[in-house]
Write an enzyme that holds these catalytic residues in place. Structure first.
Site, PDB file in Angstrom:
ATOM      1  N   TYR A   1       0.813  -1.251  -0.069  1.00 18.96           N
ATOM      2  CA  TYR A   1       0.029  -0.002  -0.045  1.00 18.96           C
ATOM      3  C   TYR A   1       0.887   1.235   0.046  1.00 18.96           C
ATOM      4  O   TYR A   1       1.905   1.247   0.023  1.00 18.96           O
ATOM      5  CB  TYR A   1      -0.946   0.146   1.114  1.00 18.96           C
TER       6      TYR A   1
ATOM      7  N   GLU B   1      12.761   2.508  13.740  1.00 17.63           N
ATOM      8  CA  GLU B   1      11.659   3.409  13.292  1.00 17.63           C
ATOM      9  C   GLU B   1      10.707   3.407  14.284  1.00 17.63           C
ATOM     10  O   GLU B   1      10.578   2.773  15.366  1.00 17.63           O
ATOM     11  CB  GLU B   1      11.116   3.267  11.838  1.00 17.63           C
TER      12      GLU B   1
ATOM     13  N   LEU C   1      11.043   1.124   6.938  1.00 15.66           N
ATOM     14  CA  LEU C   1      10.481   1.858   5.738  1.00 15.66           C
ATOM     15  C   LEU C   1      11.313   2.913   5.229  1.00 15.66           C
ATOM     16  O   LEU C   1      11.572   3.863   6.196  1.00 15.66           O
ATOM     17  CB  LEU C   1       8.973   1.995   5.746  1.00 15.66           C
TER      18      LEU C   1
HETATM   19  N1  PDD Z   1       2.793   4.911   7.913  1.00 14.74           N
HETATM   20  N2  PDD Z   1       7.594   3.745   8.787  1.00 14.74           N
HETATM   21  C1  PDD Z   1       6.269   2.963   8.921  1.00 14.74           C
HETATM   22  C2  PDD Z   1       6.290   1.524   9.433  1.00 14.74           C
HETATM   23  C3  PDD Z   1       5.378   3.447   8.246  1.00 14.74           C
HETATM   24  O1  PDD Z   1       3.973   2.740   8.721  1.00 14.74           O
HETATM   25  C4  PDD Z   1       5.322   4.801   7.976  1.00 14.74           C
HETATM   26  C5  PDD Z   1       4.142   5.355   7.442  1.00 14.74           C
HETATM   27  C6  PDD Z   1       6.646   5.558   7.868  1.00 14.74           C
HETATM   28  C7  PDD Z   1       6.751   6.824   7.182  1.00 14.74           C
HETATM   29  O2  PDD Z   1       6.446   6.923   5.886  1.00 14.74           O
HETATM   30  P1  PDD Z   1       6.111   8.108   4.965  1.00 14.74           P
HETATM   31  O3  PDD Z   1       6.983   9.151   5.426  1.00 14.74           O
HETATM   32  O4  PDD Z   1       6.338   7.585   3.488  1.00 14.74           O
HETATM   33  O5  PDD Z   1       4.676   8.193   5.453  1.00 14.74           O
HETATM   34  C8  PDD Z   1       7.547   4.865   8.235  1.00 14.74           C
HETATM   35  C9  PDD Z   1       1.669   5.338   7.070  1.00 14.74           C
HETATM   36  C10 PDD Z   1       1.400   6.762   7.080  1.00 14.74           C
HETATM   37  C11 PDD Z   1       0.376   4.551   7.368  1.00 14.74           C
HETATM   38  O6  PDD Z   1       0.563   3.218   7.576  1.00 14.74           O
HETATM   39  O7  PDD Z   1      -0.700   5.132   7.916  1.00 14.74           O
END
Ligand code: PDD
Length: 291
Positions: free
Chosen positions: A32, A183, A207
């Site tokens: 996703y 993270e 991620l």
């Molecule tokens: N999640 N690490 C994890 C495990 C995450 O689920 C997310 C973001 C991030 C940050 O990634 P980004 O900057 O691309 O949003 C890091 C999204 C927002 C979610 O699961 O809703």
């Protein structure tokens, strides 16, 4: 009722249905993306599309749509779903699964027709004043699998960790893998250690967040010393600032860690500087300047 996209159709949310044999439902076999849209303009669309492509490759699934088809669907959903609350920011959620198989079998089916689902949700306006009070966090052992760079819809590990944080009165967990910070349960983590902004290097343990990369880029542009390197839980505990970053949280200061204040228990000066830079970036995007 919001309008969503499912396999070629635009439908009211309550009419969007998938088979119980969808491998997304049975195995969480899919990936996703979450893409913020400020005033109708998508933040880092190309980077999100690139990450989607590499995630699909990682799980050996073909991208069912071209970049321009993704763009078209997203633009239509943004137009079809005006915000009810008066704000102008939204986020797009998109998901691709390995589709419906005739039988439940772990191995891939021979013929694959991906399930493609997109929806748009309101993003409550995030500004500096709302973020400044910060949140509490706790450190937890990173119990997840060895391919955390894949934005998999299999989020059970992340969910359990986030819930454990919530149960202890914290907003988010900071995950520790063999002594090193990886993270958050749904965010990346930055810390200010000896006046240098530090975040873990990309790799299978976390991620590669789009917000993370943007923050690193903005730091370089504004002469804020920033390093991508491993850092330990010990270093985290002595940090003068800690932040979470994500598409929906933006840059959120952590003011309490494991029940103790981070430095003086208030958001710090480097966060103050970075959030101004980030907000300016959003304002530019709203007026149509890409970033
Ligand atoms: N999640 N690490 C994890 C495990 C995450 O689920 C997310 C973001 C991030 C940050 O990634 P980004 O900057 O691309 O949003 C890091 C999204 C927002 C979610 O699961 O809703």
């Amino acid at each position: 009722m919001s309008i969503v996209y499912l396999n070629g159709e635009y439908l009211p949310l309550d009419q969007a249905k998938i088979s119980v044999l969808d491998r997304g439902f049975l195995f969480a076999d899919g990936v996703y993306e979450v893409i913020p849209a400020y005033g109708g303009h998508l933040l880092r669309m190309q980077e999100h599309m690139r990450r989607l492509e590499s995630n699909l490759q990682a799980i050996r699934l073909q991208n069912p749509l071209s970049e321009s088809q993704w763009q078209q669907i997203i633009q239509k959903l943004l137009t079809e779903n005006p915000n009810q609350g008066g704000g102008e920011d939204k986020y797009v959620y998109l998901q691709v699964t390995r589709g419906v198989a005739a039988k439940r079998n772990h191995a891939f089916p021979e013929e694959i027709k991906q399930t493609v689902f997109l929806m748009v949700n309101e993003l409550a306006p995030v500004d500096k004043e709302k973020l400044r009070p910060g949140v509490a966090a706790i450190t937890l052992d990173d119990i997840r699998w060895k391919a955390c760079h894949v934005k998999s819809i299999a989020l059970l590990g992340n969910i359990l960790l986030r819930q454990q944080a919530h149960d202890s009165g914290a907003a988010e967990a900071i995950l520790i893998n063999e002594g090193q910070v990886t993270e958050g349960a749904a965010s990346n983590v930055f810390a200010v250690i000896n006046d240098v902004l530090v975040t873990a290097p990309t790799g299978p343990r976390l991620l590669p967040g789009i917000t993370r990369d943007l923050v690193i880029e903005l730091a370089a542009e504004h002469n804020i010393a920033c390093e991508e390197r491993d850092f330990s839980e010990q270093e985290l505990l002595s940090a003068s600032e800690i932040w979470f970053t994500s598409s929906t949280k933006e840059i959120l200061p952590v003011v309490k860690l494991n029940g103790k204040p981070v430095a003086n228990g208030q958001s710090g000066p480097i966060w103050e500087k970075m959030i101004d830079i980030y907000q300016a970036c959003k304002i530019k995007l709203r007026s149509g300047e890409s970033r």
